[in-house]
Enzyme design. Sequence first.
Site, mmCIF file in Angstrom:
data_model
loop_
_atom_site.group_PDB
_atom_site.id
_atom_site.type_symbol
_atom_site.label_atom_id
_atom_site.label_comp_id
_atom_site.label_asym_id
_atom_site.label_seq_id
_atom_site.Cartn_x
_atom_site.Cartn_y
_atom_site.Cartn_z
ATOM 1 N N ASP A 272 29.149 163.940 2.654
ATOM 2 C CA ASP A 272 30.405 163.860 1.918
ATOM 3 C C ASP A 272 31.431 163.103 2.758
ATOM 4 O OD1 ASP A 272 32.042 164.336 -0.253
ATOM 5 O OD2 ASP A 272 32.843 166.180 0.593
ATOM 6 N N HIS B 62 44.446 161.236 -1.030
ATOM 7 C CA HIS B 62 43.930 162.594 -0.793
ATOM 8 C C HIS B 62 44.077 162.975 0.678
ATOM 9 C CE1 HIS B 62 41.310 166.118 -0.912
ATOM 10 N NE2 HIS B 62 40.601 165.595 0.072
ATOM 11 N N GLU C 228 36.560 169.096 -6.224
ATOM 12 C CA GLU C 228 36.935 167.787 -5.715
ATOM 13 C C GLU C 228 36.276 166.756 -6.624
ATOM 14 O OE1 GLU C 228 36.269 167.421 -1.458
ATOM 15 O OE2 GLU C 228 38.119 168.538 -1.077
ATOM 16 N N GLU D 197 34.826 163.427 -7.328
ATOM 17 C CA GLU D 197 34.250 162.364 -6.499
ATOM 18 C C GLU D 197 33.227 161.548 -7.301
ATOM 19 O OE1 GLU D 197 32.925 163.424 -2.569
ATOM 20 O OE2 GLU D 197 34.252 165.166 -2.436
ATOM 21 N N ASP E 213 32.564 168.296 -5.759
ATOM 22 C CA ASP E 213 32.336 168.965 -4.476
ATOM 23 C C ASP E 213 33.163 170.255 -4.445
ATOM 24 O OD1 ASP E 213 31.401 169.148 -1.799
ATOM 25 O OD2 ASP E 213 33.337 168.419 -1.104
ATOM 26 N N ARG F 56 38.925 176.941 -0.543
ATOM 27 C CA ARG F 56 39.986 176.500 0.376
ATOM 28 C C ARG F 56 40.341 177.538 1.429
ATOM 29 N NH1 ARG F 56 39.371 171.242 -0.266
ATOM 30 N NH2 ARG F 56 39.780 170.568 -2.405
ATOM 31 N N GLN G 27 37.543 177.551 3.936
ATOM 32 C CA GLN G 27 37.634 176.276 4.663
ATOM 33 C C GLN G 27 38.720 176.302 5.732
ATOM 34 O OE1 GLN G 27 38.273 172.971 1.991
ATOM 35 N NE2 GLN G 27 38.246 171.432 3.612
ATOM 36 N N LYS H 56 31.932 174.647 1.593
ATOM 37 C CA LYS H 56 31.440 173.570 0.734
ATOM 38 C C LYS H 56 29.956 173.748 0.418
ATOM 39 C CE LYS H 56 35.016 170.533 1.409
ATOM 40 N NZ LYS H 56 35.632 169.641 0.413
ATOM 41 N N THR I 191 27.411 171.888 -5.154
ATOM 42 C CA THR I 191 27.919 170.556 -5.472
ATOM 43 C C THR I 191 27.254 170.160 -6.788
ATOM 44 O OG1 THR I 191 28.058 169.997 -3.123
ATOM 45 C CG2 THR I 191 28.077 168.160 -4.675
ATOM 46 N N GLU J 40 45.776 169.669 -4.407
ATOM 47 C CA GLU J 40 46.832 168.660 -4.492
ATOM 48 C C GLU J 40 47.664 168.821 -5.771
ATOM 49 O OE1 GLU J 40 43.388 165.933 -3.592
ATOM 50 O OE2 GLU J 40 45.067 164.614 -3.096
#
Lengths: 423, 423
Positions: free
Chosen positions: A128, A135, A201, A203, A235, A239, A242, A255, A259, A366
């Site tokens: 990844d 971002h 996420e 992607e 992904d 949080r 993390q 993570k 996925t 975000e």
Amino acid sequence: MKSWVESANQSDSHFPIQNLPYGVFSVDGHAPRCGVALGEFVIDLSELEEAGLVSAGGSEHVFNQPALNEFMALGKPAWDQVRDRLVALFKADGDPALKENAALRDKAMVLQSRATMHLPFHVAEYTDFYAGRQHAFNVGTMFRGPENALPPNWLHIPIGYNGRASTVVVSGTDIARPLGQKKAPTDEMPRFGACERLDIELEMGAVVGLPSEMGRPISVQEADGMIFGYVLLNDWSARDIQAWEYQPLGPFQAKAFATSISPWVVTKAALEPFRTSTPPREKELLPYLREPGPMLYNIELEVLMQPEGADKPTRIAKTNYNNMYYSAAQQLAHHAVSGCKMSTGDLLGSGTVSGPEKTEYGSLLELTWGGKEPLELETGETRRFIEDGDTLTLTGWAQGDGYRIGFGECVGTIKPSPDFDPR
Amino acid sequence: MKSWVESANQSDSHFPIQNLPYGVFSVDGHAPRCGVALGEFVIDLSELEEAGLVSAGGSEHVFNQPALNEFMALGKPAWDQVRDRLVALFKADGDPALKENAALRDKAMVLQSRATMHLPFHVAEYTDFYAGRQHAFNVGTMFRGPENALPPNWLHIPIGYNGRASTVVVSGTDIARPLGQKKAPTDEMPRFGACERLDIELEMGAVVGLPSEMGRPISVQEADGMIFGYVLLNDWSARDIQAWEYQPLGPFQAKAFATSISPWVVTKAALEPFRTSTPPREKELLPYLREPGPMLYNIELEVLMQPEGADKPTRIAKTNYNNMYYSAAQQLAHHAVSGCKMSTGDLLGSGTVSGPEKTEYGSLLELTWGGKEPLELETGETRRFIEDGDTLTLTGWAQGDGYRIGFGECVGTIKPSPDFDPR
């Protein structure tokens, strides 16, 4: 160009004859095999191969298999040969061999609504990246303030980390909310429990077709040639887990639980008209990372969120893959530069695609600015992070003149954490 | 217990009848198959299976294959059954079926000096941990000073990151010096070139036999039961590349170019008498990480360095696996806690094994304190980091009463970087 398959000719179809993305499907519990999407159909490539209408070039059959890896490993001559042949068989004024063979059409053309989609390829390894300028700036600002938002290496290196391949799943697979260690700054000791800040996420994933050798770096041009195609990629990220675990060696269990990718791999050939350059460099790159031509793509991307029981989803983000600072070819060249061997079936996540505007951010972290500014959904509910029962959908397409090269959807619904008593 | 194979009875043999480690070998260019080491021999398990003298329990043959994965996936009943049978066939007063069959002995007993060893299993994914208390303290001290040496999560989480499986190679494979980006604190811009601070990391690798399911955490006890055995592991590291790239998402190309493992997987059954507890906890662990019994092992480890042309190696470090703060079972339980699926063939690096004394450090970074205190070799040469032509050897054994459970060696020689002009 039009097809005699009418549903492929609608201007909002994701699967016109210009696309022909590859996937793996099954019907009625039969063995999974390779297919391509065309309009509302999946075309069973194993049937066309068996009937002698399509060949990847060798004497062996490559499509009567539950993964695209063998076909992907054959490289561009085989990819081109099969694509050319499929265009000839399906275009309006093409080879009538299939169009006029009702028995074969019945066997080889399956309604997508009847098909079960599987993971399209065996994921050799999953890496990844972190190539979205906005971002990286957003996340860095939240963690370190706007002056130190961008790490010093970010403009020089397509930063990436090795992810977990064993939990890459196909769109439609439910995702259990992960358990793990969390520690808020105010907690004295870490706690164990279900993730409370579950995120997506948005992607793109690049799929490696041709392998490289251990000990041999590759140029960006070679890297581009090794890529078979692209998928949508979510992904999923925990949080709170993390934040506590990621220093000093990077994201791990935050993570590793899941996925999701779209069932269709859109080929580089289909995306060719949509190539675009990466944005202007803010610092000159070292020669091994310089793009010899446009290697990013103009792909519109959306994120939709739908709570359990809601009658419709809310679009929560809209952005474009052309925002990325590094292309997948640059990422792949960097990945191999130390001598790291790349394999058929390697999956490279682009990093979260966030555009400059707030409506263009590719993660809830975000979009809600760390949970401080909840999103309002069309149902009247609000969301800081993902709740149990929520369904998240990624979708995307390259917009051509009267047609779309679509990626379909990448969907996942969050289920409650498993019961787990470690004693 | 003694064997009728005399070379297995020498007290310094790594491969007595108490050991019986598994590997994959070939002779004279024939297809690789599974074997066990006994004294100076490799026992060809595919021949014993074919002759009906050994069975893993199923109807299928599992040893006439170039990898141990299928056997490892069968679990403890099969592992025990084969081990018991091999002990019966090879002990001094055991079953004479092989001992008295000269034709079969000729086919099934190959001198190790004639065999080529291969990677013993297909590495599904490779994860590297950071569980050495002294190593974490040493490296942290060099980067952040002694007061902030240990990251705040270190005593609560077995910190790990996903490594690269495609470049895990068997002992004896030459390693090309990696290329990459480097930037010293005094450099204004990063430079591209060959690694100038090439290092080893002395580690043990745990090999996962039984898989787990996605979405299902496992206890430490379950994790211990999933482990098939252990190997020596050298996590080659490019310190200059690492220093520039590793923030914020962890080591990537600095570790991706190669990881060497010993050809023999020593089983948990052979190591059973050498179980020992991890050191006392400095902070209480969350329940999901608590060891229900001793899950570390007392294994003596050494590192040898030999420059090209030197007539003998210098031992540069001597330490013990029992220094580790976390066991492989704890690491595996943590790895799966979020719901991450673990697979047959997953390889878990322990992290660098460094003891408290300076002679017990498991990397050159620590042994030369970042290159400031060069090592003196017995040849009179000095070393800060590894030079081209140097051969690095890891070895290790558990010392029993009159016998050793040995791991053999994990050897690698560094070759010059490849020529690479990216333009």
